[in-house]
Design a protein around this motif. Sequence first.
Motif, PDB file in Angstrom:
ATOM      1  N   LEU A 315      -8.539  -1.213  12.501  1.00 24.52           N
ATOM      2  CA  LEU A 315      -7.941  -2.495  12.135  1.00 24.52           C
ATOM      3  C   LEU A 315      -7.606  -3.286  13.382  1.00 24.52           C
ATOM      4  N   GLN A 324      -8.307   0.245   3.619  1.00 24.13           N
ATOM      5  CA  GLN A 324      -7.279  -0.773   3.881  1.00 24.13           C
ATOM      6  C   GLN A 324      -6.452  -1.072   2.646  1.00 24.13           C
ATOM      7  N   VAL A 333      -0.252   0.610   6.342  1.00 26.72           N
ATOM      8  CA  VAL A 333      -1.181  -0.196   7.133  1.00 26.72           C
ATOM      9  C   VAL A 333      -0.448  -0.882   8.273  1.00 26.72           C
ATOM     10  N   ALA A 338      -3.424  -6.320  10.724  1.00 25.68           N
ATOM     11  CA  ALA A 338      -4.046  -6.889   9.525  1.00 25.68           C
ATOM     12  C   ALA A 338      -3.880  -8.395   9.501  1.00 25.68           C
TER      13      ALA A 338
END
Lengths: 372, 282, 300
Positions: A315, A324, A333, A338
């Motif tokens: 990521l 994800q 995450v 992100a």
Amino acid sequence: MKLGSFTRHLGLAVVAVFAVAACGNTGGGGAASCSAAKTAKSAADCGGMDALVKAAQAEGKLNVIALPRDWANYGAILDGFHAKYGIAITSDNPDGSSQQEVDAIKQLGSTSRGPDVVDVGMAVALANTNLFAPYKVATWGDVLDSQKESTGLWIQDYGGFMSIGYDSSKVPEIKSIDDLFGSQFKGKVALNGNPKQANAALNGVMMANLAEGGSLDDVSKGVDFFKRLKAAGNFSKTQATTATVKNGTTPVVFDWDYLSAGHGKDVPTWKVFVPSNAILGGYYAQAVSKDAPHPAAARLWEEYLYSDEGQNLWLKGLARPVRQKAMTDKGTVDSVAAGKLPPVNGTPQFMSDAQSTAAKNYVVAHWDAAIA
Amino acid sequence: MAVAARSIQRTRWIKLQVFRYVVFLLAAIFFLVPLGAMVEFSTRANDGSRTLDYWKAIPSYPDLTGAIAASLQLAVITSIVMLVLLVPTMVWVRLKLPRLTRIIEFMSLLPLTIPAIVLVVGLFPMYIWLNNNLSDSILTLSLAYVVLVLPYCYRAIDAGLGAIDVKTLTEAARSLGASWFTVMWRVIVPNISNAILNATLLSVALVLGEYTIANNLLYNNLQVELVHLARDNAGVSIAVAVAALLFAFALLVVLAFVGGRPRRVHDEPATALAGPLAASQT
Amino acid sequence: MTVAGSPAVTTNVGRPFLGGRRLSLDWVGAVPYLTYVGLFLVLPSVIIGIGALLDANNAFTLDNFRNLSRSYVVKATIDTTVLSAITAFLGAVFGALLAYAIVTGSPNGILRRLTISASGVLAQFGGVTLAFAFIASIGPAGFVYLFAQAHGFDFYKQDLWLFEIPGLDLVYLYFQIPLMVLVFLPALDGIKPQWREAAESLGGNTWHYWRHVAGPLLFPAFLGSVLLLFANAFSAYATANALINQGQPVLAQQIAGALSSEVGAYEPGFAKAIAIEMIIIVTLVTVLYTLLQRRTARWL
């Protein structure tokens, strides 16, 4: 005679060099708590994660292939794995194509230098399942069925969207693909590779195809786009590298968004554009070699890649890891990373195997004449 | 008459010097400008200022020293094997087997007709056998490299052998009781030392610059490691390429200075036979 | 010119070749070379040749050779042959001139050693970095082009020729010329001043000397070097692939494409067939060279 002894010593030296080199090859894995690593289909078959780790460390080495350090943050992933488990990694053929990866398994798989794991494009993965060993990672359930092979022969790992990356200080802002016909783009637009050969380039042509109103089943509008671009003098036939991007020879490149983002290191004014009517996604796939010289280390590597740590490292490389959605739901995450992903507004499309083959056939027949 | 001859000599000498300087100037421009462009790019920071950062990043790569050492060893082994294989064979063919000349010549050219990328496909079976039975070491690459340098070294040595009278030299030496080894080592080789030097330079440069075969056989030699490095960023990729060129150049300069005194054959026509003859003259 | 009488004479010069006891021993001298080359060159070539006759299921087929008539392969064949011939000839001529300039200097001098070392390095310099060296200097963003453009001379006005065959011709010369220098220099070293004196004593001037004496004597080595340069350019891959990545104008790129394509255009048998075609072409050129050699060596 002096000369005679000299040549004799020289000959001995040459033999000695060979002998030392031959002896230098220390053997790998001894007995470990995971004796069936070669056929283990999951960590459980091996006696649990700890047993797998021990077996991998006993093997002490991992051979990877075609993993350049700047590709989707693989550099950090290689370093992270090495730091966590202390296993030495040999990274071969950094510029290799997916085909060369499976060729290495076919040709050198039986030697100690053969690749343990491969990261290949879907076309190559589907065509070479006979070379892979089935293995299901611990987080197997987090991946959609459409993104993995049911027995574990291959599993998709990360992906991205085809984009147009450009140096905003050298060319004007790109709001639509037809902007590329402007006079300020003369000789400046390049693909990342040759569509007859490279996955990224073929997808670049397909993305242009979709942006020009074409469909996934017929790539002719894409080839025609580049033909018109070449006729306008805007298409550059040279290989786009980080150096040609930085020096301004190819300031506009069709490439996967996560690879394109890497140019930002050299060119602070680098921007990435994904046409809203042509969101073409592509995933790569992981597989373990059937003949892996270090089977336990290979499987441990897969576990690492699909762990939260590995997925978040991808990521950070601006690629979209396959877990994800599951990780976002679980809250594991890396939301900062992100958040840096290029925004995508619209429905992504993916080429199926049949569509990819049809596109390839069309391109092989028409590309060279189109851009001549 | 002598004055006229001398002035002809003088004009000829002047014309020659003009010719030389013009040629050197044009060559310098053609060869140095692209290199200069590379140096300029490798010292250009993102904002346009000069920087040595990319150059400074090179020594910090740990895998690089191992790769340099391996490539140097490969260069030495390849050059030695090539010379030992090629020089005696070429002399022998010239003397005894002139009908084989075309075959030897064609076989020497063959490695160059097959692109390395497909030659390595044919080398796989041999290397699998080697790796599983003899040695896994990167030094086994030298066996393939000897074949790769053959075309260049054959041509250089052939030019050298063509410029001396091999038959006469050998006959004279043999008639004085020299063994074949003495003929090769003390009569022929000193007379083609230039050609041998050039062949060695070509061989070393090729081994240091070879990428495809090492890469496809999954060995990490110098050029493969440089590709790893080059992926880091644009500036480093070019800095590393220039550094590799300079490294090879320095090595070859050392070789050129150490590897025998260059001399033209006609300068010392008698010294070629001085070795075996001297004994009988004193 | 045999020295007769001495019992230590072991040369067989003057003895009949056939029927002599020495016949088998003579052939032994070529065995090491032939064995080595046989193992590491002929054997791989045979493997490639057999591979060209197999299809994806390892069944015998001539399709791979039939596919050589594909239009883009024919075009690549012609383009590559012409490219190699041009750069071989130009490289040989310029290289010979440069070699002559070097050889007429001091034989022990620094200039000579530096230039041959530089030639050694540059002869093997190629690939992505050589392409970039030209891109950075005379490319569309290179300083030479920008300088010329600022002074009114836009040499890419018609088309971007650097990324077409003419550009490849120029870039290839960068390694062809140094290669010529290195392989031709030993031949130039063999020029004797007696030749010049002989030509002069017969009333010849510089032109006569080169045209009738030194030229023909150097011609075999020159021709051999041209052949080497041709083969060198013919099989070059990395430089062409970096400079012109689209269209695969060079045969070696067609091979690489068929061998390493990851989109499914993977045709290893076809790649090997192209390789066999390349061997045949170079063989034909070698035959041509041999015929030329025989004609020019006749007067010697």
